[in-house]
Design an enzyme around this catalytic site. Structure first.
Site, PDB file in Angstrom:
ATOM      1  N   ASN A  11      -5.016  -0.514 -13.214  1.00  0.00           N
ATOM      2  CA  ASN A  11      -4.423   0.069 -12.016  1.00  0.00           C
ATOM      3  C   ASN A  11      -5.070   1.430 -11.783  1.00  0.00           C
ATOM      4  O   ASN A  11      -4.791   2.396 -12.499  1.00  0.00           O
ATOM      5  CB  ASN A  11      -2.904   0.209 -12.205  1.00  0.00           C
ATOM      6  CG  ASN A  11      -2.207   0.755 -10.968  1.00  0.00           C
ATOM      7  OD1 ASN A  11      -2.845   1.269 -10.057  1.00  0.00           O
ATOM      8  ND2 ASN A  11      -0.890   0.659 -10.940  1.00  0.00           N
ATOM      9  N   HIS A  18      -9.181 -12.641   3.819  1.00  0.00           N
ATOM     10  CA  HIS A  18      -9.225 -11.924   2.543  1.00  0.00           C
ATOM     11  C   HIS A  18      -7.968 -11.066   2.390  1.00  0.00           C
ATOM     12  O   HIS A  18      -7.547 -10.395   3.335  1.00  0.00           O
ATOM     13  CB  HIS A  18     -10.474 -11.039   2.452  1.00  0.00           C
ATOM     14  CG  HIS A  18     -11.751 -11.779   2.679  1.00  0.00           C
ATOM     15  ND1 HIS A  18     -12.348 -12.565   1.718  1.00  0.00           N
ATOM     16  CD2 HIS A  18     -12.548 -11.875   3.784  1.00  0.00           C
ATOM     17  CE1 HIS A  18     -13.449 -13.100   2.201  1.00  0.00           C
ATOM     18  NE2 HIS A  18     -13.602 -12.699   3.455  1.00  0.00           N
ATOM     19  N   CYS A  57       0.538   5.411  -4.817  1.00  0.00           N
ATOM     20  CA  CYS A  57      -0.602   4.498  -4.854  1.00  0.00           C
ATOM     21  C   CYS A  57      -0.997   3.967  -3.477  1.00  0.00           C
ATOM     22  O   CYS A  57      -2.039   3.325  -3.352  1.00  0.00           O
ATOM     23  CB  CYS A  57      -0.290   3.319  -5.779  1.00  0.00           C
ATOM     24  SG  CYS A  57      -0.017   3.807  -7.508  1.00  0.00           S
ATOM     25  N   HIS A  95      -2.493  -4.270  -3.682  1.00  0.00           N
ATOM     26  CA  HIS A  95      -2.586  -3.219  -4.694  1.00  0.00           C
ATOM     27  C   HIS A  95      -2.322  -3.772  -6.085  1.00  0.00           C
ATOM     28  O   HIS A  95      -1.278  -4.381  -6.345  1.00  0.00           O
ATOM     29  CB  HIS A  95      -1.596  -2.107  -4.380  1.00  0.00           C
ATOM     30  CG  HIS A  95      -1.428  -1.117  -5.497  1.00  0.00           C
ATOM     31  ND1 HIS A  95      -2.482  -0.470  -6.083  1.00  0.00           N
ATOM     32  CD2 HIS A  95      -0.316  -0.688  -6.149  1.00  0.00           C
ATOM     33  CE1 HIS A  95      -2.040   0.326  -7.036  1.00  0.00           C
ATOM     34  NE2 HIS A  95      -0.734   0.204  -7.099  1.00  0.00           N
ATOM     35  N   HIS A 110       8.005   3.486   5.571  1.00  0.00           N
ATOM     36  CA  HIS A 110       8.545   4.489   4.646  1.00  0.00           C
ATOM     37  C   HIS A 110      10.043   4.260   4.498  1.00  0.00           C
ATOM     38  O   HIS A 110      10.790   4.307   5.463  1.00  0.00           O
ATOM     39  CB  HIS A 110       8.270   5.895   5.177  1.00  0.00           C
ATOM     40  CG  HIS A 110       8.265   6.954   4.120  1.00  0.00           C
ATOM     41  ND1 HIS A 110       9.262   7.092   3.188  1.00  0.00           N
ATOM     42  CD2 HIS A 110       7.359   7.931   3.834  1.00  0.00           C
ATOM     43  CE1 HIS A 110       8.996   8.108   2.388  1.00  0.00           C
ATOM     44  NE2 HIS A 110       7.839   8.627   2.748  1.00  0.00           N
ATOM     45  N   HIS A 152      -7.623  -6.892 -14.086  1.00  0.00           N
ATOM     46  CA  HIS A 152      -8.162  -7.266 -15.389  1.00  0.00           C
ATOM     47  C   HIS A 152      -9.366  -6.400 -15.766  1.00  0.00           C
ATOM     48  O   HIS A 152      -9.483  -5.964 -16.924  1.00  0.00           O
ATOM     49  CB  HIS A 152      -8.572  -8.743 -15.363  1.00  0.00           C
ATOM     50  CG  HIS A 152      -9.002  -9.283 -16.689  1.00  0.00           C
ATOM     51  ND1 HIS A 152     -10.304  -9.174 -17.156  1.00  0.00           N
ATOM     52  CD2 HIS A 152      -8.312  -9.938 -17.658  1.00  0.00           C
ATOM     53  CE1 HIS A 152     -10.396  -9.739 -18.337  1.00  0.00           C
ATOM     54  NE2 HIS A 152      -9.204 -10.211 -18.670  1.00  0.00           N
TER      55      HIS A 152
END
Length: 549
Positions: A469, A432, A268, A436, A347, A465
């Site tokens: 995802n 802002h 993702c 994710h 990573h 909402h």
């Protein structure tokens, strides 16, 4: 041996940050002959407390990445080479002979100054080019693809693939997921029985990718056949042959010399990896446009087994995608929305626990799915801690860095272990936050760990909402929400944070170059085309909801 085992157990418990809650049932005194009351212990996993440990090697990595000029950086190289040239020019111009008379050597002086000017010109021409985000577009599926939570549960039960325990588990997860009743699933999944085929998966990919790309090209006036020289498509689980990138090239008849890349299996957070790759390519190719497409394919990756660790993805993943146009052309600075300031990639795949926490595999019945390990929250927290520690020196104001340095000096030099490391206030660095939308629990734990307010997390929670995802594209839906509300102003800084399998945590920092007006159905044709890129056009007024379901 016992002491070592105890130490190891304590380390594991600390790493996973387990919180135990005890409940007694029934809450009455035992009578003679009765069974003692049952003790229920609920184990709740949380992100680690960042204040307990900070690894200084990641702070140093951030400093060397751009917080302060490193000795090997181009600025120091320029200073090292240019200083003796200028000094030699000055010496040649005002050299004193034996008779104490000034001798002006114009030829030598001019030669040294010319060399210094040439060095400056070479550096200027090879300096990093600014990378601009001209526009981005998010895909909004048609109303026929909408599915409510109740409709999802009915669909799940009607397939006949799940036993009673699996249906009960999905019902519980759905009620707590934070998803609303207007998310989207592709027709192949919603069909009864489901239509799971390569043709359906390709149809979903084409609808998502071409849907957002058509809007992007219409809003920017870019001719994809002539202007796009770099194309990057990321989709983790669906990688057909020819690739998704080739599907885009074929649809828009792009140039034969287009540099195309197809990123698969990167989870993702692959959208920010694609942005980082596009930045590097734009640094090497002047006057170029790069298009980044981020999506995930649901059709062939729906799980029809009863393994709970694999059922989670069914409950939260939904249909979606986004496309962004990046440029290094200086002329685009006038119309671009944002400038890319930093990308930081972390990573943790070298550790087996991190590598296997999100893992595609077969269950006992041979059905393929993506398994989410119980240690996922602890792994995500460790990756997030490393990422923000590296990024801190790049973005935090000097006052926050000095407070952090002071607390570390007290702990490391004075050896006062009672002083907790100072956790910087990232709200002083960003206006802002786009975290994710991996799930309600993830968002709540990130909010707690970074001490963010409800308004800071509003774009992420509302995106979860409204759209669910959508994997790597969720960060663009969140930024689109902030734009739709009219909250983005010139000079505002945006922090995008993505988590992905591997395990990875990646960040991108943008600076707004102009005010972005709130979405509205009014306006001229150009304005309406720009507004069509925003998926919140017809629903932003109903958000945020009074309560997140």
């Amino acid at each position: 041996m016992e002491a070592a085992a105890a130490t190891s157990t304590a380390a594991v418990m600390e790493r996973e940050r387990l919180t135990a809650e005890m409940a007694f049932s029934p809450a009455v005194a035992n009578k003679p002959g009765e069974e003692p009351p049952n003790i229920v212990i609920k184990i709740r996993r949380r992100l680690p407390d960042f204040a307990r440990s900070v690894n200084l090697k990641y702070v140093k990595l951030g400093l060397l990445s751009g917080g302060f000029p490193a000795p090997s950086s181009s600025w120091w190289a320029l200073l090292t080479l240019a200083t003796p040239l200028v000094a030699a020019a000055a010496y040649s111009f005002g050299r004193v002979d034996v008779a104490a008379l000034y001798v002006v050597d114009l030829v030598s002086s001019a030669a040294w100054l010319l060399a210094a000017a040439l060095l400056l010109a070479v550096f200027y021409l090879n300096r990093p080019r600014p990378v601009y985000l001209v526009e981005f577009a998010c895909y909004k599926p048609g109303d026929e693809h909408q599915i409510s939570k109740g409709g999802f549960l009915d669909m799940t039960e009607s397939t006949g693939f799940f036993n009673a325990e699996a249906l009960e588990f999905q019902t519980k997860i759905t009620s707590r997921s934070g998803l609303g009743d207007r998310t989207y699933l592709p027709p192949g999944i919603q069909a009864r029985p489901p239509r799971l085929s390569m043709a359906e998966a390709r149809a979903e990919a084409e609808a998502v990718m071409f849907g957002c790309l058509d809007k992007l090209f219409a809003a920017t006036g870019i001719n994809p056949r002539r202007d796009v020289s770099i194309l990057i498509v990321n989709c983790s689980l669906f990688n057909p042959t020819p690739s998704l990138a080739s599907m885009v090239v074929n649809r828009y008849q792009m140039r034969e010399d287009v540099k195309s890349f197809n990123l698969g299996g990167m989870g993702c957070s692959a959208g920010l990896i694609a942005v980082d790759l596009a930045r590097d390519l734009l640094q090497a190719n002047s006057d170029s446009y790069a298009v980044v497409v981020s999506t995930e394919n649901v059709t062939l990756n729906w799980y029809f087994g009863n393994d709970r660790s694999m059922l989670l993805s069914n409950c939260i993943f939904r249909m979606g995608g986004a496309a962004a146009l990046l440029s290094n052309r200086r002329a685009d600075a006038r119309r671009a929305k944002y400038r890319l300031l930093h990308t930081v990639r972390t990573h943790k795949g070298a550790t087996d626990g991190c590598f296997y926490c999100v893992y595609q595999r077969e269950d006992d019945g041979g059905r393929v799915g993506v398994s989410l390990a119980r240690e996922l929250m602890a792994v995500a927290g460790d990756a997030l801690k490393t990422n923000i520690t590296t990024m801190g020196p790049l973005v935090l104001p000097l006052t926050e860095q000095l407070k952090f340095l002071k607390s570390m000096m007290i702990r490391r030099v004075i050896r006062d272990k009672g002083v907790r490391p100072y956790i910087p206030d990232f709200r002083r660095a960003f206006e802002h936050f786009c975290v994710h939308a991996g799930g309600r629990t993830v968002l709540e734990e990130v909010q707690r760990s970074l001490s963010l307010g409800d308004e800071d997390m509003e774009p992420s929670k509302c995106t979860l909402h409204r759209f669910g995802n959508t994997s790597s594209s969720s960060l663009w839906y969140e930024l689109a929400y902030a734009e739709a509300k009219g909250r983005v102003r010139r000079g505002h800084r945006v922090w995008q944070i993505g988590f992905g399998s591997g395990f990875k945590c990646n960040s991108a920092v943008w600076c707004a170059l102009r005010d972005v007006p709130a979405v509205s159905a009014a306006g001229d044709d150009d304005e309406r085309r720009r507004m069509s890129c925003n998926p919140w056009l017809d629903s932003v007024e109903s958000y945020p909801p009074k309560a997140y379901i």
